[in-house]
Design a protein around this motif. Structure first.
Motif, PDB file in Angstrom:
ATOM      1  N   MET A  71       0.837  -1.207   0.000  1.00 30.21           N
ATOM      2  CA  MET A  71       0.000   0.000   0.000  1.00 30.21           C
ATOM      3  C   MET A  71       0.871   1.257   0.000  1.00 30.21           C
ATOM      4  SD  MET A  71      -2.913   1.231   2.654  1.00 30.21           S
ATOM      5  CE  MET A  71      -4.347   0.360   2.120  1.00 30.21           C
ATOM      6  N   GLY A  72       0.448   2.220  -0.807  1.00 23.53           N
ATOM      7  CA  GLY A  72       1.132   3.509  -0.837  1.00 23.53           C
ATOM      8  C   GLY A  72       0.118   4.583  -0.519  1.00 23.53           C
ATOM      9  N   MET A  73       0.503   5.535   0.307  1.00 21.60           N
ATOM     10  CA  MET A  73      -0.462   6.590   0.641  1.00 21.60           C
ATOM     11  C   MET A  73       0.225   7.932   0.850  1.00 21.60           C
ATOM     12  SD  MET A  73      -1.571   5.677   4.524  1.00 21.60           S
ATOM     13  CE  MET A  73      -2.730   4.459   3.950  1.00 21.60           C
ATOM     14  N   ASN A  74      -0.557   8.968   0.635  1.00 19.12           N
ATOM     15  CA  ASN A  74      -0.115  10.317   0.930  1.00 19.12           C
ATOM     16  C   ASN A  74      -1.339  11.123   1.354  1.00 19.12           C
ATOM     17  OD1 ASN A  74      -1.338  11.112  -1.583  1.00 19.12           O
ATOM     18  ND2 ASN A  74       0.503  10.391  -2.632  1.00 19.12           N
ATOM     19  N   ARG A  75      -1.198  12.431   1.440  1.00 18.46           N
ATOM     20  CA  ARG A  75      -2.315  13.258   1.922  1.00 18.46           C
ATOM     21  C   ARG A  75      -3.533  13.229   0.997  1.00 18.46           C
ATOM     22  NH1 ARG A  75       0.090  18.993   4.083  1.00 18.46           N
ATOM     23  NH2 ARG A  75       0.611  18.354   6.181  1.00 18.46           N
ATOM     24  N   ARG A  76      -3.353  12.697  -0.216  1.00 15.58           N
ATOM     25  CA  ARG A  76      -4.462  12.690  -1.178  1.00 15.58           C
ATOM     26  C   ARG A  76      -5.152  11.340  -1.282  1.00 15.58           C
ATOM     27  NH1 ARG A  76      -1.168  17.242  -1.387  1.00 15.58           N
ATOM     28  NH2 ARG A  76      -2.313  18.887  -2.409  1.00 15.58           N
ATOM     29  N   GLY A  77      -4.790  10.377  -0.446  1.00 17.23           N
ATOM     30  CA  GLY A  77      -5.446   9.076  -0.481  1.00 17.23           C
ATOM     31  C   GLY A  77      -4.462   7.923  -0.511  1.00 17.23           C
ATOM     32  N   SER A  78      -4.954   6.741  -0.902  1.00 15.50           N
ATOM     33  CA  SER A  78      -4.085   5.554  -0.890  1.00 15.50           C
ATOM     34  C   SER A  78      -4.375   4.640  -2.076  1.00 15.50           C
ATOM     35  CB  SER A  78      -4.293   4.778   0.411  1.00 15.50           C
ATOM     36  OG  SER A  78      -5.619   4.305   0.464  1.00 15.50           O
ATOM     37  N   ILE A  79      -3.364   3.848  -2.415  1.00 17.16           N
ATOM     38  CA  ILE A  79      -3.517   2.839  -3.473  1.00 17.16           C
ATOM     39  C   ILE A  79      -2.970   1.521  -2.922  1.00 17.16           C
ATOM     40  CG2 ILE A  79      -2.735   2.073  -5.765  1.00 17.16           C
ATOM     41  CD1 ILE A  79      -2.651   4.960  -6.651  1.00 17.16           C
ATOM     42  N   VAL A 102       0.798  -7.267 -11.936  1.00 21.67           N
ATOM     43  CA  VAL A 102       0.558  -6.167 -10.982  1.00 21.67           C
ATOM     44  C   VAL A 102      -0.901  -5.743 -11.136  1.00 21.67           C
ATOM     45  CG1 VAL A 102       1.180  -3.828 -10.265  1.00 21.67           C
ATOM     46  CG2 VAL A 102       2.934  -5.331 -11.191  1.00 21.67           C
ATOM     47  N   GLU A 103      -1.608  -5.726 -10.029  1.00 20.37           N
ATOM     48  CA  GLU A 103      -3.018  -5.331 -10.080  1.00 20.37           C
ATOM     49  C   GLU A 103      -3.301  -4.270  -9.024  1.00 20.37           C
ATOM     50  OE1 GLU A 103      -6.370  -8.078  -9.834  1.00 20.37           O
ATOM     51  OE2 GLU A 103      -5.184  -9.418 -11.117  1.00 20.37           O
ATOM     52  N   ILE A 104      -4.063  -3.252  -9.401  1.00 22.52           N
ATOM     53  CA  ILE A 104      -4.493  -2.262  -8.393  1.00 22.52           C
ATOM     54  C   ILE A 104      -5.727  -2.853  -7.713  1.00 22.52           C
ATOM     55  CG2 ILE A 104      -5.376   0.074  -8.028  1.00 22.52           C
ATOM     56  CD1 ILE A 104      -3.711   0.952 -10.471  1.00 22.52           C
ATOM     57  N   SER A 105      -5.561  -3.295  -6.467  1.00 25.05           N
ATOM     58  CA  SER A 105      -6.677  -3.967  -5.779  1.00 25.05           C
ATOM     59  C   SER A 105      -7.583  -2.974  -5.049  1.00 25.05           C
ATOM     60  CB  SER A 105      -6.143  -5.012  -4.810  1.00 25.05           C
ATOM     61  OG  SER A 105      -5.093  -4.473  -4.030  1.00 25.05           O
ATOM     62  N   ASP A 106      -7.042  -1.820  -4.691  1.00 23.56           N
ATOM     63  CA  ASP A 106      -7.898  -0.806  -4.056  1.00 23.56           C
ATOM     64  C   ASP A 106      -7.381   0.583  -4.424  1.00 23.56           C
ATOM     65  OD1 ASP A 106     -10.013   0.122  -2.389  1.00 23.56           O
ATOM     66  OD2 ASP A 106      -8.546   0.554  -0.826  1.00 23.56           O
ATOM     67  N   PHE A 107      -8.278   1.406  -4.948  1.00 26.20           N
ATOM     68  CA  PHE A 107      -7.899   2.765  -5.333  1.00 26.20           C
ATOM     69  C   PHE A 107      -8.716   3.740  -4.494  1.00 26.20           C
ATOM     70  CE2 PHE A 107      -8.010   6.669  -7.743  1.00 26.20           C
ATOM     71  CZ  PHE A 107      -6.712   6.799  -8.201  1.00 26.20           C
ATOM     72  N   ALA A 108      -8.072   4.410  -3.574  1.00 25.87           N
ATOM     73  CA  ALA A 108      -8.796   5.350  -2.688  1.00 25.87           C
ATOM     74  C   ALA A 108      -8.155   6.735  -2.731  1.00 25.87           C
ATOM     75  CB  ALA A 108      -8.824   4.806  -1.268  1.00 25.87           C
ATOM     76  N   MET A 109      -7.724   7.143  -3.927  1.00 24.34           N
ATOM     77  CA  MET A 109      -7.186   8.501  -4.079  1.00 24.34           C
ATOM     78  C   MET A 109      -8.348   9.464  -4.334  1.00 24.34           C
ATOM     79  SD  MET A 109      -3.879   8.172  -3.813  1.00 24.34           S
ATOM     80  CE  MET A 109      -3.268   9.765  -4.311  1.00 24.34           C
ATOM     81  N   HIS A 110      -8.091  10.760  -4.156  1.00 21.12           N
ATOM     82  CA  HIS A 110      -9.134  11.748  -4.472  1.00 21.12           C
ATOM     83  C   HIS A 110      -9.059  12.153  -5.949  1.00 21.12           C
ATOM     84  CE1 HIS A 110     -10.920  12.670  -0.501  1.00 21.12           C
ATOM     85  NE2 HIS A 110      -9.785  12.148  -0.081  1.00 21.12           N
ATOM     86  N   TYR A 111      -8.398  11.368  -6.749  1.00 26.47           N
ATOM     87  CA  TYR A 111      -8.302  11.618  -8.192  1.00 26.47           C
ATOM     88  C   TYR A 111      -8.899  10.433  -8.947  1.00 26.47           C
ATOM     89  CZ  TYR A 111      -4.890  15.032  -6.545  1.00 26.47           C
ATOM     90  OH  TYR A 111      -4.280  16.068  -5.877  1.00 26.47           O
ATOM     91  N   SER A 112      -8.940  10.549 -10.275  1.00 21.56           N
ATOM     92  CA  SER A 112      -9.539   9.483 -11.075  1.00 21.56           C
ATOM     93  C   SER A 112      -8.579   8.291 -11.208  1.00 21.56           C
ATOM     94  CB  SER A 112      -9.876  10.041 -12.468  1.00 21.56           C
ATOM     95  OG  SER A 112     -10.214   8.993 -13.323  1.00 21.56           O
ATOM     96  N   GLU A 113      -9.150   7.085 -11.128  1.00 23.83           N
ATOM     97  CA  GLU A 113      -8.342   5.866 -11.268  1.00 23.83           C
ATOM     98  C   GLU A 113      -7.778   5.747 -12.687  1.00 23.83           C
ATOM     99  OE1 GLU A 113     -10.265   2.309  -9.929  1.00 23.83           O
ATOM    100  OE2 GLU A 113      -8.492   1.083 -10.281  1.00 23.83           O
ATOM    101  N   ARG A 114      -8.488   6.365 -13.632  1.00 19.18           N
ATOM    102  CA  ARG A 114      -8.045   6.284 -15.039  1.00 19.18           C
ATOM    103  C   ARG A 114      -6.633   6.854 -15.241  1.00 19.18           C
ATOM    104  NH1 ARG A 114     -12.484   8.981 -18.639  1.00 19.18           N
ATOM    105  NH2 ARG A 114     -12.914  10.069 -16.715  1.00 19.18           N
ATOM    106  N   ASP A 115      -6.246   7.766 -14.333  1.00 19.43           N
ATOM    107  CA  ASP A 115      -4.923   8.402 -14.449  1.00 19.43           C
ATOM    108  C   ASP A 115      -3.784   7.383 -14.353  1.00 19.43           C
ATOM    109  OD1 ASP A 115      -6.352  10.744 -14.483  1.00 19.43           O
ATOM    110  OD2 ASP A 115      -5.880  11.327 -12.426  1.00 19.43           O
ATOM    111  N   VAL A 116      -4.005   6.319 -13.572  1.00 18.52           N
ATOM    112  CA  VAL A 116      -2.894   5.391 -13.301  1.00 18.52           C
ATOM    113  C   VAL A 116      -3.142   4.003 -13.889  1.00 18.52           C
ATOM    114  CG1 VAL A 116      -2.104   6.580 -11.221  1.00 18.52           C
ATOM    115  CG2 VAL A 116      -3.880   4.839 -11.025  1.00 18.52           C
TER     116      VAL A 116
END
Lengths: 276, 151
Positions: free
Chosen positions: B73-81, B95-109
């Motif tokens: 898991m990676g996180m910063n002030r804008r959420g976590s992945i 490599v799979e993104i199992s949880d996307f909890a950023m305040h931005y769009s998942e499409r970006d990554v």
């Protein structure tokens, strides 16, 4: 108007405050990229405004164009590519000219451009100019600048109604453990909410002047924003909330104007009856 | 129009600050749940992007990864992945993104997992306008690889 006189105007206050934020945030972030982006935003806004005003033979407001450009560059991350910054500024200025009522914009131009840019460019708004990535005590600068501007534009009821409702609803969300209330109450989101309420919500042409209407405007904007935040999260909630508030303000102006027209018609008719 | 009395400004400001403080303390537990765990914090501090890359490459030649699927898991002030990284024969095979909890769009990554597979490294090119999501993704992959090394 000479410089000392201009500095005392509402636009002078806003320009000085956000230019100071740009300077402080650049020092805090140890980068000049934000200043470069602000120049790009201001130039793009100026060019768009000048072309549109020349084509439509309209008067251009240079200081509000600078304010729009500055706000955009403080909200977008300083790593945002130049074309996204310029594109956002162009959309903001176009909205100022295209959506108008009695020659005044309906929507806050910067908020409109920034909202559209989220959907079109995915620019990664960081609110770096609101010190979102810097130590928490720097919020003090936001409060000082914010109170000075709010006092000058006479919008305290609006800001208090907005922030009071906003925090109360977040408290409720926190108690019910719905949505990301914890995030919204902490940096960088709390910085964004404060910057937004002091410098974007208070825009005189797109918000009401009467205290009673200011309170309704603030409450409506906060409720709409929190509903969007609770359902979708993300970063659009502040802007969508303001758009709804802007529509309320437009509707209020429209209904006041229609009522005045009706009164005028009635008095004309009664005068004709008396003279006839 | 007459301006708001200073006493009212002070009173309203105090009331709003009180509501804010109540919200802040109410959400303290939720905020703490979202904070990086101690080992993750140490990990982020002790690895700069370049040294991380060298570290992973050198360990690959020494066959230090254990086969399996690891979650990071990676996180910063804008959420976590959160990501799931699969290792087979010292190679990153999935490599799979199992949880996307950023305040931005998942499409970006969305293209970043493919980039990790190609590079065989958590270091990916920064996505324009998605710096915070890219950083969180890199940290998540790095954390999963760290677990694979220690397994």
């Amino acid at each position: 108007m000479n410089a000392p006189k201009w500095l005392k105007t509402p636009k002078g206050y806003v320009t000085i405050s956000i230019a100071a934020f740009l300077f402080i945030a650049s020092i805090g972030s140890i980068t000049l990229m934000g200043i470069v982006n602000s120049l790009i935003a201001i130039v793009a806004a100026f060019v768009t405004d000048s072309i549109y005003c020349a084509l439509k033979n309209r008067k251009s407001s240079k200081d509000s164009t600078v304010i729009t450009g500055l706000i955009i560059s403080l909200v977008l991350s300083f790593t945002t590519p130049w074309y996204m910054v310029a594109g956002t500024a162009v959309m903001a200025i176009l909205s100022k000219h295209l959506f108008v009522y009695k020659k005044k914009p309906i929507f806050n131009p910067a908020a409109f451009g920034l909202l559209l840019s989220i959907f079109l460019f995915h620019p990664g708004q960081s609110w770096w100019g609101a010190f979102g990535d810097l130590p928490w005590w720097m919020i003090g600068f936001l409060l000082i600048g914010g109170y000075l501007v709010t006092e000058r534009v006479n919008k305290f009821p609006q800001v208090f109604a907005y922030l009071g409702t906003f925090f109360l609803l977040l408290l409720l969300l926190g108690l019910l453990e719905i949505g990301g209330a914890a995030d919204a109450l902490r940096p960088p989101f709390i910085n964004a909410a404060l910057f937004f309420s002091f410098f974007m919500l208070t825009d005189p042409p797109t918000s009401p002047a009467k205290y009673q209407n200011q309170v309704v405007f603030g409450i409506v904007s906060a409720i709409a924003g929190i509903i969007v935040y609770a359902i979708f999260g993300g970063l659009t909630y502040l802007f969508i909330g303001l758009m709804i508030g802007n529509i309320y303000s437009y509707w209020k102006k429209l209904s006041t104007s229609k009522a005045a027209e009706r009164r005028q018609m009635r008095s004309k008719t009664s005068r004709r009856v008396i003279s006839g | 129009m007459k301006k708001m009395d200073k006493k009212w400004v002070l009173l309203c400001s105090t009331a709003i600050a009180a509501v804010y403080a109540a919200g802040y303390y109410t959400t303290e537990t939720q905020a703490a749940d979202g904070q990086p765990k101690p080992y993750m914090a140490n990990f982020v501090q002790s690895n700069s992007p370049t040294s991380t890359h060298t570290d992973v490459t050198s360990r690959q030649t020494q066959s230090r990864y254990k086969d399996g699927t690891y979650t990071g898991m990676g996180m910063n002030r804008r959420g976590s992945i959160e990501v799931q990284v699969t290792i087979k024969n010292d190679q990153i095979t999935d490599v799979e993104i199992s949880d996307f909890a950023m305040h931005y769009s998942e499409r970006d990554v969305v293209g970043l997992p493919e980039e990790v597979l190609q590079n065989q490294s958590p270091q990916v090119q920064n996505v324009s306008g998605a710096t915070y999501s890219t950083e969180a993704f890199q940290d998540a992959v790095q954390e999963a690889l760290n677990q694979a090394q220690n397994a």
